[in-house]
Design a protein around this motif. Structure first.
Motif, PDB file in Angstrom:
ATOM      1  N   HIS A 114       0.854  -1.190   0.000  1.00  0.00           N
ATOM      2  CA  HIS A 114       0.000   0.000   0.000  1.00  0.00           C
ATOM      3  C   HIS A 114       0.890   1.241   0.000  1.00  0.00           C
ATOM      4  O   HIS A 114       2.113   1.121   0.025  1.00  0.00           O
TER       5      HIS A 114
ATOM      6  N   HIS B 225       1.229   3.875   2.155  1.00  0.00           N
ATOM      7  CA  HIS B 225       1.668   4.604   3.347  1.00  0.00           C
ATOM      8  C   HIS B 225       3.175   4.812   3.325  1.00  0.00           C
ATOM      9  O   HIS B 225       3.937   3.958   2.854  1.00  0.00           O
TER      10      HIS B 225
ATOM     11  N   HIS C 261      -7.408  -1.619   6.140  1.00  0.00           N
ATOM     12  CA  HIS C 261      -6.432  -0.736   6.794  1.00  0.00           C
ATOM     13  C   HIS C 261      -6.400   0.615   6.091  1.00  0.00           C
ATOM     14  O   HIS C 261      -6.424   1.659   6.728  1.00  0.00           O
TER      15      HIS C 261
HETATM   16 ZN   LIG Z   1      -0.138   1.289   6.607  1.00  0.00          ZN
END
Ligand SMILES: [Zn+2]
Length: 249
Positions: free
Chosen positions: A71, A73, A155
């Motif tokens: 992902h 982030h 998430h």
């Molecule tokens: Zn994360």
């Protein structure tokens, strides 16, 4: 640090094994013999440490042809542009994450909110990066191995996990979808989504992996299904599994 002849950890921050710098999520190297891939890329101030670690484990930087992001982030993907350039690798992620990374869209993953909350440094900026899109179920060839992309949102938006069978062991690279002891990471952000998270846990439970290699905390090379079963127990009771973030702050 080699875990076996197929998997190494090449970066990991203070909530992992402390191999690199504090902000890094755990970055794994997968060895497909004729080529290698990295799962995630770290925060971005550790590119040379990652390169040193790849070589210390007996690989050439040129062996690494792909970087596969769980992902967007910053602790997982902040360093991807610099690392991909340094080693000459192509970058892959779920379609929506690929688009956000190409547009340096920090809102897509709620990273502006995360910065305000102190999760990432104030001066962090996502740098635009060319990313090849992956669909659910897509297979990614890494030498003699095949990694399977699985959408595991909950998430954050655009989260994928990757699994593969290697030498009779089913490995799951779970990013921030599920952790040791079946913990999860729900955030109070616009793109963290509990119903999607429940679906993710059900899918991961059905996968029955042996090895659980998450983006933070402990990992295990056997008995991963027991950890996911623990999370599934909560889901069956319509409860949320324990939140990993409680261990951090
Ligand atoms: Zn994360």
């Amino acid at each position: 640090m080699r875990l076996n002849n197929r998997i190494s950890i090449v970066a990991s921050g203070t909530d992992g094994i402390g191999l690199s710098k504090e902000a890094d999520a755990t970055v794994y190297l997968v060895n497909g013999k004729s080529e290698c891939a990295l799962v995630d890329a770290g925060f971005g101030n550790t590119t040379e440490l990652i390169c040193d670690e790849i070589q210390r484990d007996g690989y050439q930087l040129s062996d690494v042809k792909k970087i596969i992001l769980t992902h967007g982030h910053a602790d997982h993907a902040g360093g991807v542009l610099e690392l991909a350039k340094r080693i000459g690798a192509k970058v892959y992620a779920m379609e929506s994450t690929a688009l956000a990374m190409e547009n340096a869209d920090m809102e897509f993953f709620s990273m502006n909110a995360a910065k305000k909350a102190g999760m990432f440094p104030d001066d962090f900026i996502l740098k635009a990066c060319e990313v090849y899109p992956l669909a659910d179920g897509q297979q990614i060839k890494v030498g003699d191995l095949c990694l399977n992309a699985m959408v595991t949102e909950g998430h954050c938006a655009g989260h994928m996990s990757y699994w593969g069978d290697m030498d009779g062991v089913r490995y799951l690279f779970s990013g921030d979808a599920i952790f040791y002891h079946g913990k999860i990471s729900v955030l109070a952000t616009a793109d963290s989504n509990i119903p999607m998270y429940m679906r993710t846990i059900k899918r991961l439970y059905q996968l029955k992996p042996d090895a659980l290699l998450p983006g933070h905390g402990c990992f295990t090379l056997s008995g991963a299904d027991k950890h996911i079963k623990k999370a599934m127990g909560y889901v069956k009771r319509l409860e949320l599994p324990k939140n990993y973030n409680e261990d951090l702050y």
